[in-house]
Design a protein around this motif. Sequence first.
Motif, PDB file in Angstrom:
ATOM      1  N   PHE A 129      13.692 -33.026 -49.632  1.00  0.00           N
ATOM      2  CA  PHE A 129      14.817 -32.846 -48.717  1.00  0.00           C
ATOM      3  C   PHE A 129      14.384 -32.940 -47.249  1.00  0.00           C
ATOM      4  O   PHE A 129      13.588 -32.146 -46.769  1.00  0.00           O
ATOM      5  N   GLY A 130      14.926 -33.942 -46.550  1.00  0.00           N
ATOM      6  CA  GLY A 130      14.665 -34.084 -45.118  1.00  0.00           C
ATOM      7  C   GLY A 130      13.463 -34.921 -44.747  1.00  0.00           C
ATOM      8  O   GLY A 130      13.250 -35.198 -43.561  1.00  0.00           O
ATOM      9  N   PHE A 131      12.684 -35.363 -45.722  1.00  0.00           N
ATOM     10  CA  PHE A 131      11.459 -36.107 -45.412  1.00  0.00           C
ATOM     11  C   PHE A 131      11.213 -37.219 -46.426  1.00  0.00           C
ATOM     12  O   PHE A 131      11.468 -37.054 -47.612  1.00  0.00           O
ATOM     13  N   LYS A 132      10.688 -38.334 -45.935  1.00  0.00           N
ATOM     14  CA  LYS A 132      10.218 -39.416 -46.803  1.00  0.00           C
ATOM     15  C   LYS A 132       8.889 -39.912 -46.240  1.00  0.00           C
ATOM     16  O   LYS A 132       8.732 -40.041 -45.020  1.00  0.00           O
ATOM     17  N   THR A 133       7.945 -40.189 -47.136  1.00  0.00           N
ATOM     18  CA  THR A 133       6.612 -40.603 -46.707  1.00  0.00           C
ATOM     19  C   THR A 133       6.110 -41.765 -47.554  1.00  0.00           C
ATOM     20  O   THR A 133       6.579 -41.990 -48.663  1.00  0.00           O
ATOM     21  N   MET A 134       5.127 -42.489 -47.014  1.00  0.00           N
ATOM     22  CA  MET A 134       4.532 -43.591 -47.772  1.00  0.00           C
ATOM     23  C   MET A 134       3.161 -43.927 -47.217  1.00  0.00           C
ATOM     24  O   MET A 134       2.955 -43.974 -46.004  1.00  0.00           O
ATOM     25  N   CYS A 143      13.621 -37.815 -42.018  1.00  0.00           N
ATOM     26  CA  CYS A 143      15.007 -37.955 -42.471  1.00  0.00           C
ATOM     27  C   CYS A 143      15.032 -38.792 -43.733  1.00  0.00           C
ATOM     28  O   CYS A 143      14.295 -39.780 -43.834  1.00  0.00           O
ATOM     29  N   ASP A 144      15.887 -38.410 -44.684  1.00  0.00           N
ATOM     30  CA  ASP A 144      15.985 -39.222 -45.896  1.00  0.00           C
ATOM     31  C   ASP A 144      16.711 -40.534 -45.615  1.00  0.00           C
ATOM     32  O   ASP A 144      16.828 -41.388 -46.491  1.00  0.00           O
TER      33      ASP A 144
END
Length: 357
Positions: free
Chosen positions: A312-317, A334-335
């Motif tokens: 929730f609230g975060f996306k990473t790669m 932010c998603d």
Amino acid sequence: MKKILTLFIVTAISFSFSQAQTFEVKVDSLLSQIFKDKNGPGGVFMVAKNGKPVYQKAFGNANIELDVKMAPQNVFQLGSMTKQFTAIAILMLVEQGKMDLQKPISTYIPDYPMGDKITVHHLLTHTSGIKDFTKMKSLNQIAQQNLSPKQMVDFFKNEPVDFNPGEKFEYNNSGYVILGYLIELVSGDTYENYINKNIFQKIAMKHSRYASDTAIIKNRAYGYQQKTTGYVNKTAISFSIPFSSGALMSTVDDMLLWQNALNKDVLLKPETIKKAFTKYKLNNGEPFNYGYGWHLKDIDGIATREHGGSIFGFKTMGVYIPDQDIYVLGLSNCDCNSPTQVVKDIAGLALKTLNKK
């Protein structure tokens, strides 16, 4: 002769500088297409070559309400990139002779259903068949409760398995929650303390930690979600739920320390860490593209180690290219701004643009 040599060196340096400038402009162009709203949430992106950053920039805001701009040192929730830390922690215990990858999990959790058929290896490779708790409708009932690792495992352990162990690969958060519980059972320490002492402190990842919404965390990037009405603060969740499958926080600089430590065998012997980056096979002999904590894929035939995260609230790669020692990382608060594809695009660009070894 000296003049010719000097001219050659100057030309080489100029070419290298021009190449770097071209790469920067192209990466800027890719990222500006995603982060168009300068008043909205943002992200931090880094490209490293031979262990050192060649590109590092921040976009958007770390806190919309206070109008605080994003900075490279901001701390993000990693989501499922946590899994690589959990996998390495397991291999540490294996190297110490405290755990066996081929042992059934009933060795450590005697009452686990089908625990005599599911091995530690099955958990690490997402081939256990255990029900993924994120797909359970009853998850909302516990999402904000602070559960112990045992309580979290008890939440899903009696669910019917989706398939027999080793029969297929299916991404599974439950398996990595069990791995965190095993770390606690075998080490006699909490997962949080074990990771902190044996990884974060050992390689000076000073800005990395187990996630918290209540602790004062310097340079925290706040998480947001986008609704039809606009941005909202992220949905609250107890971090005891994702636990060892997705509850760590870090920065791009700390993650580079992590990647460099893996490359230099700081944490494990070469023959042990190799297990994390080996492609394994299903019961029928069919190979699949996952090791321990990383997807093992390729870009135009060149091998990569990849993993993303979403919470929730975060996306990473993150994408690492071993052959060229190129590491590309994107952290977003932010998603609505997933870095998954753009990080892959930047990695492909880096392969074509940056100097070879």
